[in-house]
Design an enzyme around this catalytic site. Structure first.
Site, PDB file in Angstrom:
ATOM      1  N   CYS A 183       0.862  -1.185   0.000  1.00  0.00           N
ATOM      2  CA  CYS A 183       0.000   0.000   0.000  1.00  0.00           C
ATOM      3  C   CYS A 183       0.894   1.229   0.000  1.00  0.00           C
ATOM      4  O   CYS A 183       2.089   1.143  -0.327  1.00  0.00           O
ATOM      5  CB  CYS A 183      -0.974  -0.009   1.178  1.00  0.00           C
ATOM      6  SG  CYS A 183      -0.192   0.072   2.808  1.00  0.00           S
ATOM      7  N   ASN A 188       2.239   1.529   4.378  1.00  0.00           N
ATOM      8  CA  ASN A 188       2.560   0.296   5.114  1.00  0.00           C
ATOM      9  C   ASN A 188       2.231   0.421   6.612  1.00  0.00           C
ATOM     10  O   ASN A 188       2.898  -0.189   7.451  1.00  0.00           O
ATOM     11  CB  ASN A 188       4.027  -0.125   4.906  1.00  0.00           C
ATOM     12  CG  ASN A 188       4.345  -1.549   5.350  1.00  0.00           C
ATOM     13  OD1 ASN A 188       5.431  -1.831   5.828  1.00  0.00           O
ATOM     14  ND2 ASN A 188       3.415  -2.460   5.210  1.00  0.00           N
ATOM     15  N   SER A 210      -1.820  -2.602   3.998  1.00  0.00           N
ATOM     16  CA  SER A 210      -0.989  -3.783   3.693  1.00  0.00           C
ATOM     17  C   SER A 210      -0.596  -4.581   4.932  1.00  0.00           C
ATOM     18  O   SER A 210      -0.584  -5.824   4.862  1.00  0.00           O
ATOM     19  CB  SER A 210       0.223  -3.426   2.827  1.00  0.00           C
ATOM     20  OG  SER A 210       1.117  -2.552   3.487  1.00  0.00           O
ATOM     21  N   ASP A 244      -7.991   4.198   0.703  1.00  0.00           N
ATOM     22  CA  ASP A 244      -7.058   4.636   1.737  1.00  0.00           C
ATOM     23  C   ASP A 244      -7.862   5.174   2.917  1.00  0.00           C
ATOM     24  O   ASP A 244      -8.575   6.163   2.786  1.00  0.00           O
ATOM     25  CB  ASP A 244      -6.187   5.734   1.119  1.00  0.00           C
ATOM     26  CG  ASP A 244      -5.178   6.287   2.094  1.00  0.00           C
ATOM     27  OD1 ASP A 244      -5.258   5.960   3.291  1.00  0.00           O
ATOM     28  OD2 ASP A 244      -4.322   7.061   1.643  1.00  0.00           O
TER      29      ASP A 244
HETATM   30  P1  4NP Z   1      -1.838   2.890   4.023  1.00  0.00           P
HETATM   31  O1  4NP Z   1      -2.474   4.248   4.562  1.00  0.00           O
HETATM   32  O2  4NP Z   1      -1.274   3.169   2.644  1.00  0.00           O
HETATM   33  O3  4NP Z   1      -2.988   1.948   3.962  1.00  0.00           O
HETATM   34  O4  4NP Z   1      -0.780   2.490   5.016  1.00  0.00           O
HETATM   35  C1  4NP Z   1      -1.814   5.477   4.530  1.00  0.00           C
HETATM   36  C2  4NP Z   1      -0.971   5.823   5.544  1.00  0.00           C
HETATM   37  C3  4NP Z   1      -0.345   7.060   5.542  1.00  0.00           C
HETATM   38  C4  4NP Z   1      -0.565   7.941   4.510  1.00  0.00           C
HETATM   39  C5  4NP Z   1      -1.404   7.593   3.482  1.00  0.00           C
HETATM   40  C6  4NP Z   1      -2.024   6.354   3.491  1.00  0.00           C
HETATM   41  N1  4NP Z   1       0.053   9.216   4.534  1.00  0.00           N
HETATM   42  O5  4NP Z   1      -0.206  10.002   3.598  1.00  0.00           O
HETATM   43  O6  4NP Z   1       0.835   9.502   5.433  1.00  0.00           O
END
Ligand code: 4NP
Length: 161
Positions: A12, A15, A19, A128
């Site tokens: 993803c 992480n 994921s 997300d």
């Molecule tokens: P993930 O979620 O890809 O499912 O782990 C996210 C975690 C952090 C961020 C975006 C999506 N971020 O932009 O920091």
């Protein structure tokens, strides 16, 4: 057919939510099927935003309510992880584009997790949940569990397990 465990990596963006959840959910399903020795299950993120951090507490809480413990620390995916894997499973289309850009070739084994979701109704992405509310995490859990179940079923048929 190659010997050794089947290597599957879930990818993803960060992480820390999707994921690690998918890896833990899939690991539990594999364990319940008595197939732990047949799999190597891993996860990683496209970005380095959260490298070294534990999973997001909201995702950990949601998974915990379903009896799934999230483990590990966030790490950024490398080309070698991808080339080494039998199955590279991306959470959304953006992840998939980014993965393909990292891999010089052999991109055909990169698939979207929701390709296996019987209730996807044409929606290709695990959304997300990071900037959304609590219900987003619950929905992500449910779609990841459904998808992983069907993915494991397909791999077992393919490999005669
Ligand atoms: P993930 O979620 O890809 O499912 O782990 C996210 C975690 C952090 C961020 C975006 C999506 N971020 O932009 O920091």
């Amino acid at each position: 057919m190659e010997s050794g465990p089947i290597h599957i990596i879930f990818v993803c963006l960060g992480n820390i939510c999707r994921s690690p959840l998918a890896a833990s959910v899939f690991r539990r399903q594999v364990a319940r099927a008595g197939l732990s020795d047949s799999f190597r299950i891993d996860s990683a993120g496209i970005s380095d935003y959260h490298v070294g951090e534990p999973p997001d507490p909201r995702m950990t809480e949601t998974a915990g309510r379903h009896g799934v413990a999230l483990t590990g620390r966030a790490r950024q995916v490398r080309e070698l992880d991808l080339l080494d894997a039998d199955y590279v499973i991306a959470m959304d289309r953006e992840n998939r584009v980014d993965i393909l850009a990292l891999m010089a070739d052999a991109g055909s084994h990169v698939r979207l997790l929701r390709a296996w979701d019987p209730d996807a109704a044409g929606e290709p992405d695990v959304p997300d949940p990071y900037y959304g509310g609590a219900e987003g995490f619950e929905q992500v859990f449910e779609m990841v569990e459904r998808s992983c179940r069907a993915l494991l079923h397909e791999i077992r048929e393919e490999r005669g397990l």
